[in-house]
Design a protein around this motif. Structure first.
Motif, short mmCIF file in Angstrom:
data_model
loop_
_atom_site.label_atom_id
_atom_site.label_comp_id
_atom_site.label_asym_id
_atom_site.label_seq_id
_atom_site.Cartn_x
_atom_site.Cartn_y
_atom_site.Cartn_z
N THR A 59 -5.11 -5.97 1.56
CA THR A 59 -5.14 -6.99 2.61
C THR A 59 -4.06 -6.72 3.65
O THR A 59 -4.29 -6.84 4.86
CB THR A 59 -4.97 -8.39 2.02
N VAL A 60 -2.85 -6.38 3.19
CA VAL A 60 -1.75 -6.07 4.11
C VAL A 60 -2.10 -4.86 4.97
O VAL A 60 -1.81 -4.83 6.16
CB VAL A 60 -0.45 -5.81 3.31
N ALA A 61 -2.75 -3.87 4.37
CA ALA A 61 -3.13 -2.67 5.12
C ALA A 61 -4.11 -3.01 6.24
O ALA A 61 -3.97 -2.52 7.37
CB ALA A 61 -3.74 -1.64 4.18
N VAL A 62 -5.11 -3.82 5.94
CA VAL A 62 -6.08 -4.22 6.96
C VAL A 62 -5.40 -4.98 8.08
O VAL A 62 -5.65 -4.75 9.27
CB VAL A 62 -7.21 -5.06 6.33
N ALA A 63 -4.49 -5.91 7.72
CA ALA A 63 -3.80 -6.72 8.71
C ALA A 63 -2.89 -5.87 9.59
O ALA A 63 -2.89 -5.99 10.82
CB ALA A 63 -2.98 -7.81 8.01
N THR A 64 -2.12 -4.99 8.98
CA THR A 64 -1.21 -4.13 9.74
C THR A 64 -1.99 -3.16 10.62
O THR A 64 -1.60 -2.87 11.75
CB THR A 64 -0.29 -3.36 8.77
N SER A 65 -3.10 -2.67 10.09
CA SER A 65 -3.95 -1.76 10.86
C SER A 65 -4.44 -2.43 12.14
O SER A 65 -4.53 -1.79 13.19
CB SER A 65 -5.13 -1.31 10.00
N ALA A 66 -4.75 -3.73 12.07
CA ALA A 66 -5.23 -4.44 13.25
C ALA A 66 -4.18 -4.44 14.36
O ALA A 66 -4.51 -4.27 15.55
CB ALA A 66 -5.61 -5.87 12.88
N ILE A 67 -2.92 -4.63 13.99
CA ILE A 67 -1.85 -4.62 14.98
C ILE A 67 -1.72 -3.23 15.62
O ILE A 67 -1.59 -3.09 16.84
CB ILE A 67 -0.51 -5.02 14.33
N VAL A 68 -1.74 -2.21 14.79
CA VAL A 68 -1.64 -0.84 15.30
C VAL A 68 -2.80 -0.53 16.24
O VAL A 68 -2.61 0.09 17.30
CB VAL A 68 -1.61 0.16 14.12
N MET A 69 -4.00 -0.98 15.87
CA MET A 69 -5.17 -0.70 16.71
C MET A 69 -5.11 -1.42 18.04
O MET A 69 -5.54 -0.88 19.07
CB MET A 69 -6.45 -1.08 15.95
N VAL A 70 -4.58 -2.64 18.08
CA VAL A 70 -4.45 -3.36 19.34
C VAL A 70 -3.60 -2.55 20.32
O VAL A 70 -3.98 -2.33 21.48
CB VAL A 70 -3.84 -4.76 19.13
N VAL A 71 -2.45 -2.10 19.86
CA VAL A 71 -1.53 -1.38 20.75
C VAL A 71 -2.10 -0.02 21.13
O VAL A 71 -2.12 0.35 22.31
CB VAL A 71 -0.15 -1.22 20.07
N ASN A 72 -2.56 0.73 20.14
CA ASN A 72 -3.11 2.07 20.44
C ASN A 72 -4.30 1.99 21.39
O ASN A 72 -4.40 2.76 22.35
CB ASN A 72 -3.54 2.76 19.15
N ALA A 73 -5.23 1.07 21.10
CA ALA A 73 -6.43 0.95 21.93
C ALA A 73 -6.08 0.48 23.33
O ALA A 73 -6.70 0.92 24.32
CB ALA A 73 -7.43 -0.01 21.28
N ALA A 74 -5.08 -0.40 23.46
CA ALA A 74 -4.67 -0.89 24.78
C ALA A 74 -4.07 0.24 25.61
O ALA A 74 -4.39 0.40 26.80
CB ALA A 74 -3.67 -2.04 24.63
N VAL A 75 -3.19 1.03 24.98
CA VAL A 75 -2.58 2.14 25.70
C VAL A 75 -3.63 3.16 26.12
O VAL A 75 -3.65 3.64 27.26
CB VAL A 75 -1.49 2.81 24.83
N ALA A 76 -4.54 3.49 25.20
CA ALA A 76 -5.58 4.48 25.50
C ALA A 76 -6.54 3.97 26.57
O ALA A 76 -6.96 4.73 27.45
CB ALA A 76 -6.36 4.81 24.23
N THR A 77 -6.89 2.69 26.53
CA THR A 77 -7.81 2.11 27.52
C THR A 77 -7.18 2.14 28.91
O THR A 77 -7.84 2.47 29.90
CB THR A 77 -8.18 0.68 27.13
N THR A 78 -5.91 1.79 28.98
CA THR A 78 -5.21 1.78 30.27
C THR A 78 -5.20 3.16 30.91
O THR A 78 -5.29 3.29 32.14
CB THR A 78 -3.75 1.31 30.07
N ALA A 79 -5.14 4.20 30.07
CA ALA A 79 -5.07 5.57 30.59
C ALA A 79 -6.44 6.22 30.76
O ALA A 79 -6.52 7.36 31.21
CB ALA A 79 -4.22 6.42 29.65
N THR A 80 -7.52 5.50 30.43
CA THR A 80 -8.87 6.08 30.54
C THR A 80 -9.34 6.05 31.99
O THR A 80 -9.16 5.04 32.69
CB THR A 80 -9.86 5.28 29.67
N PRO A 81 -9.94 7.12 32.49
CA PRO A 81 -10.44 7.14 33.87
C PRO A 81 -11.40 5.98 34.14
O PRO A 81 -12.24 5.66 33.30
CB PRO A 81 -11.15 8.49 33.96
N ARG A 82 -11.29 5.40 35.30
CA ARG A 82 -12.12 4.24 35.65
C ARG A 82 -13.60 4.59 35.69
O ARG A 82 -14.45 3.75 35.43
CB ARG A 82 -11.67 3.68 37.01
#
Length: 272
Positions: free
Chosen positions: A48-71
């Motif tokens: 359960t802790v792994a799933v929860a922590t993974s969600a936080i990591v994914m929010v940040v990683n996905a946000a950074v990657a999305t911001t840098a993705t060509p429009r």
């Protein structure tokens, strides 16, 4: 948390950065097994802790990657507000469900889902060699809006972020791996934001020795170490994207799934 664990988490963070850019994973498939290992002292609650922590990591990683993705790539999601909303709603339901079941259920569900996905992309046509679509077939490239809720729920419940479902769907719609992986990041972001909020607000009722619980059931120490390795890689690769032949890119996706399957199986068997 020992120095070896710290080093492993940072190095795995580098790998999550690579998988975020190359495969749109956001970190879920890679981080869940390693957090289960790092927080093994929590016993059955580690899943359960792994799933929860993974969600936080994914929010940040996905946000950074999305911001840098060509429009021009992100433009494919224009007018898909309903899909994003249903992904978010599914993410919320999946996170709440993960909190309500025994910790072993999401962990073993994760293992089973990865195995099924590997078989699916190998057996069904359209992933390793995408179907050719004409310019007028653009509607087939779109993920059906109705799929948003179930994708979000399953992804959030298992801690996988959704890319393992969205990338094959986009791939079978005729998109090259590079575009499918890039579009998976904003879709993962829609799923993981409500899921992360649920986990941050949750109350943990287990012994917390062996993990750094900052808020809710999230191991913020592990998340910070993973992100320390991931974010610089995401920024670097978005600025200088690697050129990988499409077919090799697809096979690398399958190979990574196999590695993750074996790693998660080893963690669960050791825990058992």
């Amino acid at each position: 948390m020992g120095s070896v664990t710290v080093l492993v988490l940072v190095l795995i963070g580098v790998l999550t950065g690579l998988t975020t850019v190359l495969f749109g994973f956001g970190g879920g498939f890679v981080t869940v097994p390693v957090i289960v290992w790092a927080d093994a002292a929590l016993g059955s609650a580690a899943g359960t802790v792994a799933v929860a922590t993974s969600a936080i990591v994914m929010v940040v990683n996905a946000a950074v990657a999305t911001t840098a993705t060509p429009r021009v790539v992100l433009a494919r999601l224009r007018g898909r507000g309903a899909l994003l909303g249903l992904l978010a709603a599914g993410g919320l339901v999946g996170a709440l469900t993960a909190m309500a079941v025994p910790a072993e259920v999401p962990s073993w569900g994760f293992l089973i889902y990865v195995a099924v996905t590997i078989i699916d992309v190998l057996v069904r046509p359209g992933f390793l060699r995408p179907v050719g679509l004409t310019h007028d077939d653009t509607s087939q490239r779109r993920i059906p809006t109705a799929c948003g809720a179930p994708i979000g729920a399953v992804a959030s419940f298992l801690g996988v972020g959704g890319s393992v479902m969205t990338v094959p769907l986009l791939r079978r719609g005729g998109l090259p791996m590079g575009h499918a992986a890039a579009l998976a990041n904003p879709l993962t972001l829609a799923i993981s934001i409500p899921a992360a909020a649920v986990f941050l607000l949750a109350r943990h009722t287990t012994n917390t020795d062996g993990a750094v619980f900052g808020v809710g059931i999230v191991d913020l120490g592990a998340a910070a170490l993973l992100l320390a390795g991931a974010i610089p890689i995401i920024v670097l690769l978005r600025r200088r994207p690697p050129r990988i032949p499409d077919r090799a890119h697809a096979w690398a996706y399958v190979a990574l799934l196999v590695v993750v399957l074996l790693a998660m199986a080893a963690s669960l068997l050791r825990e058992g």
